[in-house]
Design a protein around this motif. Structure first.
Motif: not given
Length: 139
Positions: A98, A105, A115-116, A119
């Motif tokens: 990731g 994050a 992506g966050t 994730f």
């Protein structure tokens, strides 16, 4: 008072992550990719954090207790066992895939990067699943 110092510590941590660029998963992944476009800047951030923590711990351990607590909260064991190694490996794999460590994050959430947004929920599900598995494994 503990909450105030927790908020201030979190603020300093978050600012440091964003200013250093460590909330950008590409920066972390480029550090991990030693055969590609390697970026050593994460090593400098980690080195600075290690020196600061080392000095801080040397000062704190001189005290009989923390400023805002009755006693130090220390782990019960220092054993290196299978659950520790398995958890560390899974953490590292997740970080490598990731490009996020948990702290960065959360700071990257403010940018609403796709992506966050994937994730973080998966990390929380992993935390929950890990607790369930650990509870079932305990005698």
């Amino acid at each position: 008072m503990r909450i105030l110092f927790g908020l201030l510590s979190g603020l300093v941590f978050g600012l440091g992550l964003v200013i250093s660029g460590m909330s950008d998963p590409a920066k972390v992944l480029n550090f991990l990719d030693v055969f590609g476009p390697w970026d050593p800047s994460l090593a400098f951030v980690m080195g600075g954090a290690s020196v600061t923590a080392y000095i801080g711990y040397r000062l704190v351990w001189r005290r009989p207790a923390p400023v805002l607590m009755q006693s130090f909260d220390m782990p019960d064991t220092t054993r290196v066992d299978a659950p520790l190694l398995t958890g560390a490996a899974l953490f590292g794999i997740g970080w490598g895939i990731g490009g996020f460590c948990p702290g960065p994050a959360w700071t990257a959430l403010t940018f609403a990067a796709p992506g966050t947004l994937v994730f973080l929920p998966m990390m929380l599900i992993g935390l929950y699943a890990g607790r369930q598995i650990k509870a079932r494994m305990s005698p």
